[in-house]
Write an enzyme that holds these catalytic residues in place. Structure first.
Site, PDB file in Angstrom:
ATOM      1  N   GLY A  17       0.792  -1.219   0.000  1.00 30.30           N
ATOM      2  CA  GLY A  17       0.000   0.000   0.000  1.00 30.30           C
ATOM      3  C   GLY A  17       0.826   1.273   0.000  1.00 30.30           C
ATOM      4  N   VAL A  65       3.834  -2.726  15.828  1.00 21.36           N
ATOM      5  CA  VAL A  65       4.116  -1.373  16.297  1.00 21.36           C
ATOM      6  C   VAL A  65       3.416  -1.033  17.601  1.00 21.36           C
ATOM      7  CG1 VAL A  65       4.605  -0.516  13.982  1.00 21.36           C
ATOM      8  CG2 VAL A  65       2.275  -0.325  14.902  1.00 21.36           C
ATOM      9  N   ASN A  91       2.834   5.227   9.229  1.00 23.37           N
ATOM     10  CA  ASN A  91       1.838   4.880   8.230  1.00 23.37           C
ATOM     11  C   ASN A  91       0.984   3.681   8.639  1.00 23.37           C
ATOM     12  OD1 ASN A  91       0.731   4.453   5.355  1.00 23.37           O
ATOM     13  ND2 ASN A  91       1.945   2.595   5.677  1.00 23.37           N
ATOM     14  N   TYR A 158     -11.574   4.338  13.709  1.00 22.12           N
ATOM     15  CA  TYR A 158     -10.605   4.966  12.802  1.00 22.12           C
ATOM     16  C   TYR A 158     -10.620   6.483  12.993  1.00 22.12           C
ATOM     17  CZ  TYR A 158      -8.143   5.826   8.353  1.00 22.12           C
ATOM     18  OH  TYR A 158      -7.251   6.224   7.388  1.00 22.12           O
ATOM     19  N   LYS A 162      -7.435   8.601  14.364  1.00 21.28           N
ATOM     20  CA  LYS A 162      -6.795   9.625  13.542  1.00 21.28           C
ATOM     21  C   LYS A 162      -6.846  10.995  14.212  1.00 21.28           C
ATOM     22  CE  LYS A 162      -5.332   7.264  10.003  1.00 21.28           C
ATOM     23  NZ  LYS A 162      -3.863   7.057   9.837  1.00 21.28           N
TER      24      LYS A 162
END
Length: 268
Positions: A17, A65, A91, A158, A162
């Site tokens: 991606g 991560v 990312n 999400y 964000k």
């Protein structure tokens, strides 16, 4: 085309991606690139392909991560093999598995999305930024989203993640400015990837953000051309790079803030 020779870049979610595009784009301009992702085989193959295509040095470091110890070990490996990290691109991240209201979401999956979007960037910044401070500067890029600037009825995890990531960016900018550390929120738009193809909201979409537009913005950040935008938000495919280069935003432009209800708003 900026020359990034001598720069060590660390890109999370680099096996596919947007992350894969960024790894190759940075390497093509001379940066040494460390790619992090959970899937070791796919990551190693991707980094080998980037090295073969660009001639730049790459390093594949499989890691979750959201695992603090693993992130610390991964960053130590990167700095030991390639040198101090001058550019960190956060990312990696998950998205809601289903388009449902918050109260219908699976709790574990919901929380895993938030962790990937918040704990991951926090742990990477915590491991990388001290080295930037010691070196006299560096740059951190958070892959942002328009969903972070407003609520969303069906992608609540999400959206929440964000939004939090934008606060992480601003915190790094505020605390890091005195040390030459800058941080940016870059929304990539809607790039044609496996993740976006799997989102029902994009079913039937025919217009996508060009990966090259995302790469060009990250390269410009790495080259120091957009330092005036540190702590702020911009979007690939909508913002013109030349305009960004020529603009010095002021006040709270492109920052997440409350909007006063009127002239008499005591919080205005």
């Amino acid at each position: 085309m900026p020359d990034l020779g001598g720069l060590v870049a660390l890109v999370t979610g680099a096996s596919a991606g947007i992350g894969r595009h960024l790894a190759e784009g940075l390497a093509a301009r001379g940066a040494a690139v460390a790619g992090l992702a959970r899937g070791g085989d796919r990551l190693r193959a991707a980094m080998a392909e980037v090295a073969a295509a660009t001639g730049s040095r790459t390093l594949a470091v499989p890691v979750d991560v959201t695992d603090a110890a693993a992130v610390g070990a991964a960053v130590a490996e990167v700095t030991g093999e390639l040198g101090p990290v001058g550019l960190l691109v956060n990312n990696a991240g998950l998205v809601d598995a289903a388009e449902v209201p918050l109260w219908d979401a699976d709790p574990d999956q919901w929380w895993s999305v938030v962790e990937s979007q918040v704990r991951g960037p926090f742990l990477l910044a915590r491991a990388v930024v001290p080295g930037m401070v010691s070196a006299g500067g560096g740059r951190v890029v958070g892959l942002a989203s328009g969903m972070g600037t407003r609520g969303n009825p069906l992608y609540s995890a999400y959206s929440a993640g964000k939004t939090a990531q934008m606060r992480i960016t601003e915190s790094i900018d505020l605390a890091g400015a005195a040390h030459g550390v800058r941080a940016f929120d870059l929304a990539p738009g809607v790039v044609d990837t496996a993740m976006t193809r799997a989102m029902p909201m994009h079913a039937g979409r025919t217009e996508w953000t060009r990966p090259a537009d995302v790469v060009d913005l990250v390269v410009a950040i790495a080259a120091g051309e957009l330092d005036a935008w540190s702590g702020r938000f911009f979007r690939a495919g909508a913002d013109d790079l030349d305009t960004l280069r020529a603009t010095t935003p002021a006040g709270d432009a492109r920052r997440l803030r409350l909007v006063p209800y009127g002239d008499g708003d005591p919080l205005g």
